[in-house]
Design a protein around this motif. Structure first.
Motif, short mmCIF file in Angstrom:
data_model
loop_
_atom_site.label_atom_id
_atom_site.label_comp_id
_atom_site.label_asym_id
_atom_site.label_seq_id
_atom_site.Cartn_x
_atom_site.Cartn_y
_atom_site.Cartn_z
N ASN A 2 0.82 -1.20 0.00
CA ASN A 2 0.00 0.00 0.00
C ASN A 2 0.86 1.25 0.00
O ASN A 2 2.02 1.23 0.39
CB ASN A 2 -0.92 0.03 1.22
N ASP A 20 -13.58 3.96 -0.84
CA ASP A 20 -14.58 2.92 -1.09
C ASP A 20 -15.52 2.73 0.10
O ASP A 20 -15.85 1.61 0.51
CB ASP A 20 -13.90 1.59 -1.45
N ILE A 27 -3.92 3.23 -0.19
CA ILE A 27 -4.33 2.62 -1.45
C ILE A 27 -3.19 1.72 -1.93
O ILE A 27 -2.03 1.90 -1.54
CB ILE A 27 -4.67 3.65 -2.54
N GLU A 28 -3.51 0.77 -2.79
CA GLU A 28 -2.48 -0.09 -3.34
C GLU A 28 -1.57 0.70 -4.27
O GLU A 28 -2.04 1.56 -5.04
CB GLU A 28 -3.12 -1.25 -4.10
N ASP A 31 -2.44 0.89 -7.94
CA ASP A 31 -3.64 1.59 -8.40
C ASP A 31 -3.28 2.38 -9.66
O ASP A 31 -2.27 3.09 -9.72
CB ASP A 31 -4.16 2.55 -7.32
N ARG A 32 -4.11 2.27 -10.68
CA ARG A 32 -3.79 2.89 -11.97
C ARG A 32 -3.90 4.42 -11.93
O ARG A 32 -3.31 5.11 -12.78
CB ARG A 32 -4.69 2.31 -13.06
N THR A 99 -10.62 6.34 -9.61
CA THR A 99 -9.59 5.71 -10.42
C THR A 99 -10.14 4.42 -11.02
O THR A 99 -11.16 3.90 -10.57
CB THR A 99 -8.32 5.38 -9.61
N GLY A 101 -8.86 1.72 -10.64
CA GLY A 101 -8.59 0.68 -9.67
C GLY A 101 -7.21 0.08 -9.89
O GLY A 101 -6.39 0.63 -10.62
N SER A 102 -6.95 -1.02 -9.27
CA SER A 102 -5.64 -1.66 -9.34
C SER A 102 -5.49 -2.47 -10.62
O SER A 102 -6.46 -2.99 -11.16
CB SER A 102 -5.42 -2.56 -8.13
N SER A 113 -11.86 -4.57 -13.72
CA SER A 113 -11.22 -3.89 -12.59
C SER A 113 -12.31 -3.34 -11.69
O SER A 113 -13.46 -3.18 -12.10
CB SER A 113 -10.30 -2.76 -13.07
N ARG A 116 -12.01 2.65 -7.94
CA ARG A 116 -11.79 3.07 -6.55
C ARG A 116 -12.31 4.49 -6.35
O ARG A 116 -12.02 5.39 -7.14
CB ARG A 116 -10.29 2.99 -6.22
#
Length: 288
Positions: A2, A20, A27-28, A31-32, A99, A101-102, A113, A116
């Motif tokens: 994270n 979320d 966040i990871e 994450d894109r 976003t 997401g991951s 995906s 987020r």
């Protein structure tokens, strides 16, 4: 793995962070939004615990999600999360980030995906001037604004044009910098839309090739039409601004910023259509 969401370098820490629907600030790292700027954001003024111009912000978010091919959030769930977060905040700022997401390494988005939702609240920043009626000082930026019709209008996370432009000055007396496209046409400010008043009409740059379709920009155009004021979206250059009766900027947080000085040129604020500006300022800061 994270990554912690660090507060802005100017020292303004978020009051709360919800990701979320949960109170957390991690966040990871894959994450894109972090990896590629693959996402959208909205910056919304809060008044009496309610988001101002919520409908316009939500419509632009949904438009951007469709443009980028990101699954949009359920409007009801998103609004409930926003109101739960802001209901105890009398005045402030909400930043809403969506976003894709991951995902793994590489530009190609994953087949599926989980987008987020990131919500952050901040205290309302102090105005650079004692009153919005006194006007602000503005300069030109050397950094050009990028042109891309696929991204124009929406608030995607790739804001490096504005980042580089905003680095060009540190004088607190300068409230904003205006940006031109590579051809020399006015696009807008680093965080604002621009309106020129020629004594009879409002003129503002189009947003089909570059720039942001601001919520208060849309509000201004709508109210002007209701009041019988002619409006024109057209190409503007610095020479046009030099001949203007007056200028003003619009922004979701500030509302209206009349321009009293641009690059050393003084403007008489009394020549602006204050009947319109007053109404826009009041409506921009009204919840709904």
């Amino acid at each position: 793995m994270n990554a912690r969401l660090d507060p802005p370098t100017v020292g303004i820490k978020p009051l709360r962070v919800v990701i979320d629907g949960r109170n957390q600030d991690l966040i990871e790292v894959i994450d894109r939004g972090l990896q590629y700027g693959d996402g959208l954001f909205e910056t919304i003024r809060i008044h009496a615990g309610q988001p101002c111009q919520w409908r316009r912000h939500l419509e632009r978010l949904m438009l951007g999600a469709g443009r980028l091919g990101i699954q949009p959030p359920d409007p009801g769930i998103l609004e409930a999360e926003v109101l739960s977060l802001t209901q105890t905040l009398d005045h402030g700022v909400l930043k809403l980030i969506l976003t894709r997401g991951s995902g793994g390494r590489g530009y190609r988005p994953p087949e599926s995906s989980a987008p987020r939702r990131i919500l952050l609240t901040y205290p309302l920043p102090p105005d650079p001037e004692p009153s919005w009626r006194t006007g602000v000082r503005v300069r030109y930026c050397q950094t050009p604004a990028s042109m891309n019709p696929a991204l124009a209008g929406i608030k995607h996370l790739n804001r490096l044009d504005s980042v580089l432009a905003r680095r060009e000055w540190s004088d607190p007396a300068i409230a904003e910098g205006l940006m031109l496209d590579p051809s020399g046409a006015l696009v807008g400010g680093t965080m604002t839309n621009v309106f020129l008043w020629d004594g009879n009409r409002l003129l503002t740059p189009p947003v089909e090739q570059s720039g942001i379709a601001g919520t208060v920009r849309a509000l201004t155009l709508e109210l002007a039409v209701q009041m019988g004021i002619d409006c024109l979206e057209t190409r503007l250059a610095p020479a046009d601004l030099e001949q203007a009766h007056g200028l003003f900027l619009t922004n979701a947080i500030a509302g209206i910023w009349p321009v009293r000085e641009l690059a050393g040129q003084r403007f008489d604020l009394n020549r602006l259509p204050w009947i319109l500006l007053d109404r826009v300022q009041q409506s921009a800061h009204t919840p709904g």
